[in-house]
Design a protein around this motif. Structure first.
Motif, mmCIF file in Angstrom:
data_model
loop_
_atom_site.group_PDB
_atom_site.id
_atom_site.type_symbol
_atom_site.label_atom_id
_atom_site.label_comp_id
_atom_site.label_asym_id
_atom_site.label_seq_id
_atom_site.Cartn_x
_atom_site.Cartn_y
_atom_site.Cartn_z
ATOM 1 N N ASP A 140 115.965 52.005 -24.508
ATOM 2 C CA ASP A 140 117.124 52.939 -24.813
ATOM 3 C C ASP A 140 116.656 54.134 -25.903
ATOM 4 N N LYS A 141 115.607 54.590 -25.620
ATOM 5 C CA LYS A 141 115.092 55.819 -26.550
ATOM 6 C C LYS A 141 115.213 57.124 -25.667
ATOM 7 N N TYR A 142 115.583 57.086 -24.357
ATOM 8 C CA TYR A 142 115.883 58.167 -23.516
ATOM 9 C C TYR A 142 117.446 57.697 -22.750
ATOM 10 N N ASP A 143 118.160 58.594 -22.289
ATOM 11 C CA ASP A 143 119.112 58.329 -21.546
ATOM 12 C C ASP A 143 118.895 58.209 -20.120
ATOM 13 N N PHE A 144 118.033 59.031 -19.712
ATOM 14 C CA PHE A 144 117.738 58.987 -18.107
ATOM 15 C C PHE A 144 116.202 59.474 -17.979
ATOM 16 N N VAL A 146 113.221 60.567 -14.865
ATOM 17 C CA VAL A 146 112.854 61.059 -13.426
ATOM 18 C C VAL A 146 111.465 60.450 -12.972
ATOM 19 N N LEU A 147 111.617 59.862 -11.713
ATOM 20 C CA LEU A 147 110.434 59.287 -11.151
ATOM 21 C C LEU A 147 110.691 59.264 -9.458
ATOM 22 N N SER A 148 109.609 58.575 -9.001
ATOM 23 C CA SER A 148 109.829 58.304 -7.554
ATOM 24 C C SER A 148 110.853 57.013 -7.229
ATOM 25 N N LYS A 149 111.348 57.261 -5.883
ATOM 26 C CA LYS A 149 112.207 56.269 -5.770
ATOM 27 C C LYS A 149 111.274 54.908 -5.522
ATOM 28 N N PHE A 150 110.149 54.863 -5.131
ATOM 29 C CA PHE A 150 109.465 53.851 -4.853
ATOM 30 C C PHE A 150 109.338 53.073 -6.347
ATOM 31 N N ALA A 151 108.911 53.917 -7.171
ATOM 32 C CA ALA A 151 108.517 53.235 -8.536
ATOM 33 C C ALA A 151 109.752 52.708 -9.201
ATOM 34 N N ALA A 152 110.811 53.358 -8.789
ATOM 35 C CA ALA A 152 112.091 52.895 -9.562
ATOM 36 C C ALA A 152 112.759 51.690 -8.829
ATOM 37 N N ASP A 153 112.016 51.303 -7.372
ATOM 38 C CA ASP A 153 112.385 49.995 -6.438
ATOM 39 C C ASP A 153 111.284 49.005 -7.064
ATOM 40 N N ASN A 154 110.289 49.440 -7.621
ATOM 41 C CA ASN A 154 109.221 48.330 -7.683
ATOM 42 C C ASN A 154 108.922 47.715 -9.128
ATOM 43 N N TYR A 155 109.766 48.377 -10.162
ATOM 44 C CA TYR A 155 109.356 47.929 -11.327
ATOM 45 C C TYR A 155 109.786 46.530 -11.642
ATOM 46 N N ASP A 156 109.085 45.940 -12.407
ATOM 47 C CA ASP A 156 109.267 44.490 -12.661
ATOM 48 C C ASP A 156 110.894 44.033 -13.207
ATOM 49 N N ASP A 157 111.191 45.056 -13.919
ATOM 50 C CA ASP A 157 112.497 44.879 -14.567
ATOM 51 C C ASP A 157 113.626 45.632 -14.214
ATOM 52 N N GLN A 158 113.632 45.877 -12.624
ATOM 53 C CA GLN A 158 114.401 46.973 -11.961
ATOM 54 C C GLN A 158 116.084 46.543 -12.240
ATOM 55 N N ASP A 159 116.279 45.260 -12.528
ATOM 56 C CA ASP A 159 117.846 45.005 -12.476
ATOM 57 C C ASP A 159 118.636 45.454 -13.413
ATOM 58 N N PHE A 161 118.243 48.630 -14.179
ATOM 59 C CA PHE A 161 118.492 50.028 -13.948
ATOM 60 C C PHE A 161 119.214 50.352 -12.773
ATOM 61 N N GLU A 162 119.825 51.334 -12.579
ATOM 62 C CA GLU A 162 120.139 51.835 -11.179
ATOM 63 C C GLU A 162 119.738 53.204 -11.086
ATOM 64 N N ILE A 163 119.809 53.588 -9.961
ATOM 65 C CA ILE A 163 119.558 55.063 -9.652
ATOM 66 C C ILE A 163 120.919 55.890 -9.554
ATOM 67 N N PHE A 164 120.732 56.843 -10.443
ATOM 68 C CA PHE A 164 121.988 57.728 -10.505
ATOM 69 C C PHE A 164 122.209 58.716 -9.337
ATOM 70 N N CYS A 165 120.927 59.166 -8.919
ATOM 71 C CA CYS A 165 121.060 59.927 -7.743
ATOM 72 C C CYS A 165 119.813 60.304 -7.312
ATOM 73 N N ALA A 271 112.550 62.032 -5.350
ATOM 74 C CA ALA A 271 112.549 62.028 -6.739
ATOM 75 C C ALA A 271 113.934 61.603 -6.982
ATOM 76 N N VAL A 272 114.131 60.551 -7.946
ATOM 77 C CA VAL A 272 115.214 60.023 -8.403
ATOM 78 C C VAL A 272 115.655 59.988 -9.905
ATOM 79 N N ILE A 273 117.056 60.055 -10.264
ATOM 80 C CA ILE A 273 117.323 59.932 -11.656
ATOM 81 C C ILE A 273 117.569 58.473 -12.033
ATOM 82 N N LEU A 274 117.014 57.724 -12.838
ATOM 83 C CA LEU A 274 117.359 56.642 -13.149
ATOM 84 C C LEU A 274 118.082 56.260 -14.587
ATOM 85 N N ILE A 275 118.936 55.534 -14.493
ATOM 86 C CA ILE A 275 119.647 55.370 -15.973
ATOM 87 C C ILE A 275 119.932 53.692 -16.114
#
Length: 311
Positions: A140-144, A146-159, A161-165, A271-275
């Motif tokens: 929670d040091k940042y609010d959102f 930007v990274l690749s969709k692949f990185a967002a979907d393959n992070y160990d603790d992805q549960d 997070f959610e892709i905003f767009c 590219a996706v925004i993750l929150i």
């Protein structure tokens, strides 16, 4: 008005007023609000405190309400900027990749323009490595971020997070290729020294896939230093962003050769925004702020040298 609001926030009803501002920030014009009794029960306070807080919000035109008798009260208008201020939510903080390519510069410029138009206080910082960006979002040091969709979907603790767009294929990068220090090399072979940045989820996975079934030595490097090591021949090969070499001479490269890494390029280029999933206020603010099509349009203008990057 600002000083009056801050003074009110320090009073005994300030906390309740802030909570109501957050509740209204999540609503739309035409929605019915809860009853005085409902809010009093929710926030464990008296009806008089709720009435005073709502009066404060209406008097300062943060919200305009219409009473419809036994049907309840409905929202006629909302001032989202003022509600955000009264809610005392502060500046929104975003973290993007280092803008070392025109696509990244275009993405940063597009997001910067959207926040300026929306007129919310914001700060955007930049750092390399998707894993670093994910870790600061997790804390929670940042609010959102930007990274690749692949990185967002393959992070160990992805549960968490959610892709905003999503901005779509080709918005993060065009593709990856393999670069070689030897001008005659055509593929990665056993015995080679391979540059690897483990802080980049995309780079780590593609590199490991391209080196499958080969006895190579991985050399841990900062991603931005890889091409320097290629040119100095201190490593033999590395996976690299094609956008950064397509206009350069004397760079030997080939397309990716592993079927799995080739198939993953679509998500890696997106590219996706993750929150954080529990960030209702951030999701709402971004919905009010970011129009993905406008960001993409600006990115294309920067990429095609029709707009000077500004971020």
């Amino acid at each position: 008005m600002v000083s009056e609001i801050k003074s009110k926030m320090m009073s005994k009803i300030g906390f309740i007023t802030s909570m109501l501002a957050r509740d209204f920030f999540l609503k739309n014009k035409g929605e019915r609000i809860d009853t005085i009794s409902g809010y009093a029960e929710r926030y464990n306070t008296g009806r008089g405190t709720i009435q005073s807080a709502i009066s404060f919000l209406t008097e300062h035109q943060a919200v305009e309400l219409e009473s419809k008798g036994h049907l309840g009260s409905y929202i006629l208008d909302l001032d989202y900027h003022l509600l955000w201020e009264i809610a005392d939510l502060g500046m929104i903080m975003g973290l993007l990749p280092l803008p070392y390519s025109l696509r990244y510069e275009g993405l940063a410029t597009g997001l910067n323009q959207e926040f300026k138009k929306a007129d919310f206080n914001y700060s955007i910082a930049y750092t390399r490595g998707a894993e670093k960006r994910l870790n600061v979002l997790k804390d929670d040091k940042y609010d959102f971020i930007v990274l690749s969709k692949f990185a967002a979907d393959n992070y160990d603790d992805q549960d968490q997070f959610e892709i905003f767009c999503e901005f779509g294929p080709g918005t993060y990068l065009s593709k990856h290729v393999i670069v070689f220090s030897d001008p005659e090399a055509k593929e990665i072979e056993s015995g080679m020294r391979i540059g690897l940045d483990s802080t980049s989820i995309d780079h780590k996975l593609l590199t490991e896939l391209e080196c499958q079934n080969r006895d190579v030595e991985f050399v841990e490097l900062t991603y931005m230093k890889i091409m320097e090591h290629i040119k100095n021949k201190t490593i033999d090969a590395a996976v690299w962003n094609y956008d950064e070499i397509k206009d350069l001479d004397n760079i030997n490269f080939t397309e990716l050769q592993n079927d799995s890494s080739i198939s993953k390029n679509k998500d890696i280029s997106n590219a996706v925004i993750l929150i954080n999933k529990n960030s209702k206020m951030i999701r709402r603010l971004l919905t009010k702020t970011i129009i993905p099509e406008e960001v993409i349009k600006t990115q294309k203008e920067v990429y095609n040298h029709k707009l000077i990057p500004e971020y």
